[in-house]
Scaffold this active site. Structure first.
Site, PDB file in Angstrom:
ATOM      1  N   ASP A 252      -0.157  -5.339 -28.149  1.00  0.00           N
ATOM      2  CA  ASP A 252      -1.286  -5.802 -28.965  1.00  0.00           C
ATOM      3  C   ASP A 252      -2.544  -5.021 -28.558  1.00  0.00           C
ATOM      4  O   ASP A 252      -2.676  -4.594 -27.413  1.00  0.00           O
ATOM      5  CB  ASP A 252      -1.495  -7.299 -28.703  1.00  0.00           C
ATOM      6  CG  ASP A 252      -2.484  -7.959 -29.641  1.00  0.00           C
ATOM      7  OD1 ASP A 252      -2.033  -8.662 -30.565  1.00  0.00           O
ATOM      8  OD2 ASP A 252      -3.712  -7.788 -29.442  1.00  0.00           O
TER       9      ASP A 252
ATOM     10  N   HIS B 150      -3.121 -14.807 -25.525  1.00  0.00           N
ATOM     11  CA  HIS B 150      -4.405 -15.132 -24.878  1.00  0.00           C
ATOM     12  C   HIS B 150      -4.412 -16.537 -24.263  1.00  0.00           C
ATOM     13  O   HIS B 150      -5.430 -16.951 -23.717  1.00  0.00           O
ATOM     14  CB  HIS B 150      -5.554 -15.009 -25.877  1.00  0.00           C
ATOM     15  CG  HIS B 150      -5.767 -13.618 -26.391  1.00  0.00           C
ATOM     16  ND1 HIS B 150      -5.926 -12.535 -25.561  1.00  0.00           N
ATOM     17  CD2 HIS B 150      -5.829 -13.129 -27.662  1.00  0.00           C
ATOM     18  CE1 HIS B 150      -6.079 -11.428 -26.289  1.00  0.00           C
ATOM     19  NE2 HIS B 150      -6.013 -11.762 -27.561  1.00  0.00           N
TER      20      HIS B 150
ATOM     21  N   HIS C 179      -5.383  -6.070 -28.023  1.00  0.00           N
ATOM     22  CA  HIS C 179      -6.150  -6.836 -27.035  1.00  0.00           C
ATOM     23  C   HIS C 179      -5.311  -7.051 -25.782  1.00  0.00           C
ATOM     24  O   HIS C 179      -4.097  -7.291 -25.871  1.00  0.00           O
ATOM     25  CB  HIS C 179      -6.551  -8.199 -27.613  1.00  0.00           C
ATOM     26  CG  HIS C 179      -7.356  -8.112 -28.872  1.00  0.00           C
ATOM     27  ND1 HIS C 179      -6.802  -8.282 -30.122  1.00  0.00           N
ATOM     28  CD2 HIS C 179      -8.670  -7.849 -29.060  1.00  0.00           C
ATOM     29  CE1 HIS C 179      -7.762  -8.142 -31.042  1.00  0.00           C
ATOM     30  NE2 HIS C 179      -8.904  -7.881 -30.426  1.00  0.00           N
TER      31      HIS C 179
ATOM     32  N   ASP D 155      -2.212  -5.057 -34.262  1.00  0.00           N
ATOM     33  CA  ASP D 155      -3.638  -4.816 -34.495  1.00  0.00           C
ATOM     34  C   ASP D 155      -4.154  -3.543 -33.807  1.00  0.00           C
ATOM     35  O   ASP D 155      -5.349  -3.252 -33.889  1.00  0.00           O
ATOM     36  CB  ASP D 155      -4.488  -6.037 -34.119  1.00  0.00           C
ATOM     37  CG  ASP D 155      -4.093  -6.666 -32.797  1.00  0.00           C
ATOM     38  OD1 ASP D 155      -3.268  -6.076 -32.075  1.00  0.00           O
ATOM     39  OD2 ASP D 155      -4.625  -7.753 -32.482  1.00  0.00           O
TER      40      ASP D 155
END
Ligand SMILES: [Zn+2]
Length: 340
Positions: A193, A158, A195, A282
Site C-alpha cells: 500500500d 492502519h 501508506h 493506492d
C-alpha cells in the site's frame, strides 16, 4: 484463484473525514467493492462467502478493551445529546499510558487515532465480516491453496492492537498472519500500500515470529507521518523482523521494483513459508492520494515478482481509491502473479 467477500461488508458507509482542516467526503466508499470485485473476477477469481470463526482469531491480535469499544460505541454515542451522526474523536490522550476514561467521547479519543475512521451503525458488522473474510482466506492457504484473494473492506493495516485509524478498524492482514502462525506456519506480511502499514508494524513490533515489511511513500511528508521510517527495525524479540522501505514521493515502476527486490530478499531470509500481501493499490499514478506513481502494467510486474518467491500467498485488500484504473490495477496485480 478463490476469493472471499461477505455482503455484510457493505454496511460500513463512512460519510466524512478531515484533511488539512477541511471536512471532505470519505474516500473509503462501499462503491469500491463493485470495482474491486469486477477487477478480481477479470483475473479469474471466483468469490465465496466466509464462515464465522468467531472473535477468537480477532482477539488474538486486538485487545478485549478495544473490541468492546468497537462493538458498543455507536449506540453509546447516539445517546449523547446533540451528537453527530458518526463517532469521530475530538480529543486524544497525550500518551497511551494516560488514564482510560468512562465516557464515550474520551474512549473515542483513546481508540481512534484520527478523523478518518468514523464509526456508524454498520461499522462493527462490516469490520467483523471483513476480518472473517481474511480468516477464511488464511485457512484456505493453511489448507494447501497456493493463493487466495480477500476483498477485505473496510481495510485494516492502519489498525493497531487497540487503535483505529486511516479508514481501518480491524487489522485484516495481521489477523490473517496470526491465523497462519497458529496453523504452524512462519508468515511474512508484505505491505505494498502507498501508506506505511503502521498498525501491522505496531502489532508485531516486539515479535520475531511474524516478519513485517512495508514499501511506501516517505512518511516525512505523508500519512501516517509518525511511523514508517527506515530506522524502525523492531524491538525485543522483534529486532530485525520489521523492514521499512520508504520511497520519495512520485517514485515510479523501476525504482519501486528495486525496493521490492530488497523486500523479497528479506522475506526469503526470514524463511517465510507463507506470504500475506497487504494489497493496497493506492501506489497507482492516478490514485487520489498521489504518493507514488506505479502504472497499471507496473502492478503486473509486482505480482510476478511476488510469485517468483514460490510461497503460498494470501492477498488481503487494503487501500486503493476510486479512480480510472482501480479495477484494472487489481486485475493486473493478480494476473501478473498468476502468470509469474
Ligand atoms: Zn493506503
Amino acid at each position: 484463484m478463490r476469493a472471499i467477500f461477505d455482503d455484510r461488508q457493505w454496511r460500513h458507509d463512512p460519510r466524512h473525514f478531515m484533511a488539512n482542516g477541511a471536512i471532505l467526503p470519505n474516500p473509503e466508499q462501499p462503491a469500491r467493492i463493485d470495482i474491486l470485485k469486477a477487477g478480481a473476477e477479470a483475473a479469474g477469481c471466483v468469490f465465496e462467502a466466509p464462515g464465522d470463526a468467531g472473535l477468537g482469531p480477532v482477539a488474538a491480535v486486538h485487545s478485549a478493551e478495544y473490541l468492546s469499544f468497537l462493538r458498543h460505541i455507536y449506540p453509546r454515542w447516539r445517546r449523547i445529546e446533540g451528537a453527530g451522526e458518526e463517532v469521530i474523536p475530538n480529543i486524544h490522550p497525550a500518551a497511551r499510558t494516560d488514564g482510560y476514561p468512562k465516557s464515550a467521547v474520551g474512549q473515542a479519543g483513546y481508540h481512534q487515532a484520527d478523523t478518518s475512521c468514523p464509526i456508524s451503525d454498520g461499522t462493527w458488522e462490516a469490520a467483523y465480516w471483513s476480518a472473517q473474510s481474511a480468516i477464511h482466506g488464511a485457512d484456505l492457504v493453511a489448507g494447501g491453496a497456493h493463493a487466495a484473494y480477500v476483498l477485505s473492506r473496510p481495510p485494516g493495516h492502519h489498525a493497531f492492537a487497540d487503535l483505529a485509524g486511516g479508514f481501518c478498524f480491524l487489522n485484516n492482514s495481521g489477523i490473517a498472519a496470526e491465523r497462519l502462525r497458529a496453523a504452524g506456519l512462519r508468515p511474512a506480511i508484505l505491505d505494498v500500500d502507498v501508506h506505511h502499514g503502521n498498525g501491522t508494524q505496531g502489532m508485531f513490533y516486539r515479535r520475531g515470529d511474524v516478519l513485517t515489511v512495508s514499501i511506501h511513500a516517505d512518511p516525512e511528508r505523508f500519512y501516517p507521518f509518525f511511523w514508517g521510517h527506515a530506522q524502525e527495525r523492531g524491538e525485543a524479540d522483534g529486532v530485525g523482523a520489521n523492514l521499512n522501505l520508504p520511497l520519495a514521493r512520485g517514485t515510479g515502476d523501476d525504482a519501486y521494483l528495486a525496493a521490492l527486490d530488497t523486500a523479497l530478499d528479506r522475506v526469503a531470509s526470514f524463511g517465510a513459508d507463507a506470504i500475506v500481501v497487504a494489497l493496497g493499490l493506492d501506489a497507482f499514478e492516478g490514485d487520489p492520494f498521489q504518493g507514488l506513481a506505479i502504472t497499471t502494467p507496473g502492478f503486473a510486474r509486482i505480482g510476478a515478482a511476488i510469485a517468483a518467491l514460490g510461497r503460498p500467498t494470501l492477498f488481503v485488500q487494503e487501500g486503493g481509491y476510486i479512480c480510472d484504473g482501480l479495477g484494472d490495477n487489481l486485475t493486473s496485480m493478480l494476473g501478473g502473479f498468476r502468470a509469474g
